[in-house]
Enzyme design. Structure first.
Site: not given
Length: 238
Positions: A86, A195, A197
């Protein structure tokens, strides 16, 4: 166990997920402040999401000149693994790791959603544990994520296999060629908008993003085994 430097800029707000992932996934993850010039013998570097310097000028434009980027660039030139997620992707674009860059959506808005992406390249440090064509469900959260480049540049990225992730079903931000992630020509530097994570455990709704980090760990183990075989070979020749 790979050493993973998680770079922190003023405004980085998604770094903790990467640091927590380290001990759980077999990595030694630690923070490196943006003013530091030493990556502390990192095997890999992660530039996390957030809003470096508040995105006051242009996303990633100020962070690109932080002292740590010189060390990150040297690490990348030496073949070291680098992942920008990002805002990290935006910073790597500003650092000219590849042509093209994210732009604001039209109309300008912050997109927070769950998207479906397809793995297009598995020969990078962060996608080696996937199969080409795997479809993943991952979160996005960005206001500047519409990847743009001129037609010739886009054609070259496609021809060189530098598109790493591609939106499927829906393209949330109008990114050209449905691009959700790219890599450099050396294939060791990767930038993605989703994302991983945020979806690397069942508690977070699934584990589609976990293999991004497991790929790095598997790569490090393979390289270590290769080094050991090379050392053994030298001893045998002696």
């Amino acid at each position: 166990m790979p050493r993973v430097a998680v770079v922190v800029f003023p405004g980085s707000n998604l770094r903790r997920g990467h640091a927590r992932r380290g001990p759980r996934g077999g990595s030694d993850a630690y923070y490196v402040w943006h003013r530091d010039t030493d990556l502390k013998q990192a095997d890999a570097v992660i530039l996390p999401g957030g809003f470096s310097y508040g995105d006051y000028l242009r996303s990633g434009a100020i962070a690109r000149f932080s002292p740590v980027l010189r060390a990150v660039s040297a690490h990348a030139r030496a073949g070291g693994a680098v992942l920008g997620i990002c805002n990290g992707f935006q910073i790597l674009c500003e650092a000219d790791c590849w042509p093209g860059r994210p732009d604001a959506q039209r109309p300008s808005q912050v997109l927070v959603a769950t998207v479906h992406v397809r793995v297009e390249a598995t020969d990078t440090p962060f996608t080696g544990s996937y199969e080409r064509g795997d479809e993943l469900t991952l979160p996005i959260a960005h206001g500047v994520g519409r990847y743009v480049a001129d037609a010739q540049t886009a054609a070259e990225l496609e021809a060189n296999g530098q598109v790493v992730l591609r939106y499927v079903t829906d393209n949330p931000n109008g990114s050209m060629h449905d691009i959700a992630g790219v890599c450099n020509a050396g294939r060791n530097v990767v930038g993605i908008m989703p994302h991983p994570e945020r979806r690397n455990a069942q508690l977070l709704g699934g584990q589609d993003g976990a293999r991004v980090f497991l790929s790095l760990e598997a790569r490090n183990a393979t390289q270590h085994a290769g080094d050991m075989r090379a050392v053994g070979g030298r001893h045998l020749r002696v």
